[in-house]
Scaffold this motif. Structure first.
Motif, PDB file in Angstrom:
ATOM      1  N   VAL A  68       1.936   1.016   4.182  1.00 41.04           N
ATOM      2  CA  VAL A  68       2.982   1.998   4.476  1.00 41.04           C
ATOM      3  C   VAL A  68       3.820   2.276   3.229  1.00 41.04           C
ATOM      4  O   VAL A  68       4.344   1.354   2.595  1.00 41.04           O
ATOM      5  CB  VAL A  68       3.893   1.516   5.625  1.00 41.04           C
ATOM      6  CG1 VAL A  68       5.047   2.495   5.844  1.00 41.04           C
ATOM      7  CG2 VAL A  68       3.086   1.348   6.914  1.00 41.04           C
ATOM      8  N   PHE A  69       3.933   3.543   2.911  1.00 47.06           N
ATOM      9  CA  PHE A  69       4.812   4.023   1.841  1.00 47.06           C
ATOM     10  C   PHE A  69       6.099   4.506   2.504  1.00 47.06           C
ATOM     11  O   PHE A  69       6.105   5.489   3.243  1.00 47.06           O
ATOM     12  CB  PHE A  69       4.106   5.153   1.086  1.00 47.06           C
ATOM     13  CG  PHE A  69       4.964   5.944   0.118  1.00 47.06           C
ATOM     14  CD1 PHE A  69       6.129   5.418  -0.445  1.00 47.06           C
ATOM     15  CD2 PHE A  69       4.585   7.228  -0.268  1.00 47.06           C
ATOM     16  CE1 PHE A  69       6.896   6.150  -1.338  1.00 47.06           C
ATOM     17  CE2 PHE A  69       5.342   7.971  -1.155  1.00 47.06           C
ATOM     18  CZ  PHE A  69       6.500   7.437  -1.688  1.00 47.06           C
ATOM     19  N   VAL A  77       6.633  -3.200   3.461  1.00 48.54           N
ATOM     20  CA  VAL A  77       5.995  -1.947   3.058  1.00 48.54           C
ATOM     21  C   VAL A  77       5.152  -2.149   1.798  1.00 48.54           C
ATOM     22  O   VAL A  77       5.362  -3.077   1.021  1.00 48.54           O
ATOM     23  CB  VAL A  77       7.038  -0.830   2.822  1.00 48.54           C
ATOM     24  CG1 VAL A  77       7.816  -0.563   4.105  1.00 48.54           C
ATOM     25  CG2 VAL A  77       7.993  -1.171   1.684  1.00 48.54           C
ATOM     26  N   TRP A  78       4.212  -1.265   1.618  1.00 49.90           N
ATOM     27  CA  TRP A  78       3.322  -1.307   0.451  1.00 49.90           C
ATOM     28  C   TRP A  78       3.963  -0.632  -0.751  1.00 49.90           C
ATOM     29  O   TRP A  78       3.745  -1.017  -1.895  1.00 49.90           O
ATOM     30  CB  TRP A  78       2.005  -0.621   0.823  1.00 49.90           C
ATOM     31  CG  TRP A  78       1.157  -0.159  -0.316  1.00 49.90           C
ATOM     32  CD1 TRP A  78       0.428  -0.946  -1.171  1.00 49.90           C
ATOM     33  CD2 TRP A  78       0.936   1.189  -0.733  1.00 49.90           C
ATOM     34  NE1 TRP A  78      -0.236  -0.151  -2.098  1.00 49.90           N
ATOM     35  CE2 TRP A  78       0.068   1.162  -1.844  1.00 49.90           C
ATOM     36  CE3 TRP A  78       1.388   2.423  -0.260  1.00 49.90           C
ATOM     37  CZ2 TRP A  78      -0.372   2.312  -2.488  1.00 49.90           C
ATOM     38  CZ3 TRP A  78       0.956   3.582  -0.902  1.00 49.90           C
ATOM     39  CH2 TRP A  78       0.094   3.509  -2.011  1.00 49.90           C
ATOM     40  N   LEU A 118      -0.278   5.374   4.988  1.00 47.08           N
ATOM     41  CA  LEU A 118       0.675   6.182   5.744  1.00 47.08           C
ATOM     42  C   LEU A 118       1.992   6.312   4.989  1.00 47.08           C
ATOM     43  O   LEU A 118       2.422   5.373   4.313  1.00 47.08           O
ATOM     44  CB  LEU A 118       0.965   5.543   7.106  1.00 47.08           C
ATOM     45  CG  LEU A 118      -0.243   5.204   7.999  1.00 47.08           C
ATOM     46  CD1 LEU A 118       0.223   4.465   9.239  1.00 47.08           C
ATOM     47  CD2 LEU A 118      -1.005   6.472   8.380  1.00 47.08           C
ATOM     48  N   LYS A 119       2.624   7.477   5.115  1.00 42.71           N
ATOM     49  CA  LYS A 119       3.957   7.680   4.534  1.00 42.71           C
ATOM     50  C   LYS A 119       4.948   7.969   5.650  1.00 42.71           C
ATOM     51  O   LYS A 119       4.738   8.867   6.467  1.00 42.71           O
ATOM     52  CB  LYS A 119       3.962   8.842   3.537  1.00 42.71           C
ATOM     53  CG  LYS A 119       5.331   9.057   2.894  1.00 42.71           C
ATOM     54  CD  LYS A 119       5.307  10.165   1.852  1.00 42.71           C
ATOM     55  CE  LYS A 119       5.411  11.550   2.451  1.00 42.71           C
ATOM     56  NZ  LYS A 119       6.766  11.838   3.011  1.00 42.71           N
ATOM     57  N   HIS A 121       5.068  -1.716  13.511  1.00 45.69           N
ATOM     58  CA  HIS A 121       3.958  -1.294  14.376  1.00 45.69           C
ATOM     59  C   HIS A 121       2.725  -0.952  13.549  1.00 45.69           C
ATOM     60  O   HIS A 121       1.603  -1.370  13.873  1.00 45.69           O
ATOM     61  CB  HIS A 121       4.391  -0.091  15.213  1.00 45.69           C
ATOM     62  CG  HIS A 121       3.309   0.497  16.055  1.00 45.69           C
ATOM     63  ND1 HIS A 121       2.959  -0.018  17.290  1.00 45.69           N
ATOM     64  CD2 HIS A 121       2.466   1.564  15.839  1.00 45.69           C
ATOM     65  CE1 HIS A 121       1.970   0.692  17.798  1.00 45.69           C
ATOM     66  NE2 HIS A 121       1.657   1.663  16.946  1.00 45.69           N
ATOM     67  N   PHE A 122       2.926  -0.206  12.465  1.00 46.61           N
ATOM     68  CA  PHE A 122       1.792   0.226  11.649  1.00 46.61           C
ATOM     69  C   PHE A 122       1.257  -0.892  10.748  1.00 46.61           C
ATOM     70  O   PHE A 122       0.051  -0.997  10.537  1.00 46.61           O
ATOM     71  CB  PHE A 122       2.166   1.448  10.816  1.00 46.61           C
ATOM     72  CG  PHE A 122       2.366   2.699  11.634  1.00 46.61           C
ATOM     73  CD1 PHE A 122       1.551   2.985  12.714  1.00 46.61           C
ATOM     74  CD2 PHE A 122       3.389   3.590  11.327  1.00 46.61           C
ATOM     75  CE1 PHE A 122       1.722   4.139  13.480  1.00 46.61           C
ATOM     76  CE2 PHE A 122       3.578   4.744  12.077  1.00 46.61           C
ATOM     77  CZ  PHE A 122       2.740   5.018  13.151  1.00 46.61           C
ATOM     78  N   THR A 123       2.148  -1.714  10.202  1.00 44.65           N
ATOM     79  CA  THR A 123       1.660  -2.815   9.374  1.00 44.65           C
ATOM     80  C   THR A 123       0.886  -3.824  10.216  1.00 44.65           C
ATOM     81  O   THR A 123      -0.076  -4.432   9.732  1.00 44.65           O
ATOM     82  CB  THR A 123       2.805  -3.518   8.625  1.00 44.65           C
ATOM     83  OG1 THR A 123       3.795  -3.969   9.563  1.00 44.65           O
ATOM     84  CG2 THR A 123       3.460  -2.574   7.617  1.00 44.65           C
ATOM     85  N   ASN A 124       1.269  -3.992  11.475  1.00 46.47           N
ATOM     86  CA  ASN A 124       0.505  -4.865  12.368  1.00 46.47           C
ATOM     87  C   ASN A 124      -0.896  -4.325  12.647  1.00 46.47           C
ATOM     88  O   ASN A 124      -1.796  -5.081  13.023  1.00 46.47           O
ATOM     89  CB  ASN A 124       1.242  -5.056  13.694  1.00 46.47           C
ATOM     90  CG  ASN A 124       2.429  -5.996  13.576  1.00 46.47           C
ATOM     91  OD1 ASN A 124       2.537  -6.766  12.620  1.00 46.47           O
ATOM     92  ND2 ASN A 124       3.345  -5.934  14.536  1.00 46.47           N
TER      93      ASN A 124
END
Length: 231
Positions: free
Chosen positions: A57-58, A82-83, A32-33, A49-52
């Motif tokens: 995540v970019f 973040v990634w 995801l970006k 929220h998204f990393t969980n």
């Protein structure tokens, strides 16, 4: 975490819009970006929220400021887990070196990839010249990418049309992240230098940033899977 080559650009105005889309996707199929618009609206909580949910995540904020400010911003971004994150290569060598130092200071077990933006894919050569840049567009991209590698960053955001040139000049391990990707039979929107997903990978891109062809599709899941099948 995913090893997918597809990074879905969450170009939404509100967190709930992004969450509804992502709930239909799969972290094993895409990354995801989060860019300026969504991050400004939703903040760091959305990244958590998204990393969980096990998404890479970019964080696409394109930091460009004095070196000390960029260093601290990159450290803070890295601490969000973040990634990948990015800066503008046109900020210069000292700024990019400071960005790398900031990431290295972050209190995390695995550091994110740090890349730089060369020339935005919405820009053409006439626009570049109007800013006082005398080089042609490919030469400017190569100069900024070379500076990025010198600064110790992992790679660049570039048009897929420059990927082959950069791979040859800077090596196959220099990470190339390419926006402006449009599948066959899709609109160009505001991008001027575009290629298809399969073409981009063949040219040397490592990751493909794809937004509207997925997020505004009648069925985003079908659109994503169609692209994955194509590549």
């Amino acid at each position: 975490m995913s090893d997918s080559k597809i990074i879905v650009a969450l170009d939404f105005t509100e967190a709930d819009q992004a969450k509804r889309l992502v709930d239909r996707l799969d972290p094993s199929l895409c990354k995801l970006k989060i860019g300026k618009e969504l991050f400004t609206a939703a903040g760091p909580a959305l990244i958590e929220h998204f990393t969980n949910k096990h998404y890479d995540v970019f964080l696409d904020l394109k930091f460009h400021d004095i070196p000390n400010t960029v260093s601290k911003a990159c450290q803070a971004a890295a601490n969000l887990g973040v990634w990948m994150l990015n800066v503008h290569a046109s900020g210069g060598l000292p700024m990019m070196q400071a960005a790398r130092e900031g990431v290295d200071k972050a209190n995390i077990s695995v550091a994110p990839l740090l890349i730089a933006v060369t020339v935005l894919t919405s820009m053409d050569e006439a626009t570049l010249h109007s800013l006082g840049v005398s080089r042609d567009l490919p030469a400017q991209v190569l100069a900024l990418a070379t500076l990025t590698k010198q600064a110790g960053l992992h790679g660049v955001v570039c048009s897929a049309q420059e990927a082959s040139m950069l791979k040859s000049a800077l090596g196959k391990d220099f990470c190339l992240v390419t926006p402006g990707i449009r599948p066959h039979n899709s609109d160009k929107d505001d991008q001027t230098r575009i290629v298809t997903p399969a073409e981009a990978l063949n040219l040397g891109a490592h990751y493909l940033v794809i937004g509207r062809p997925i997020t505004q599709a009648r069925d985003p899941v079908v659109a994503l899977n169609t692209i994955l099948n194509e590549i």
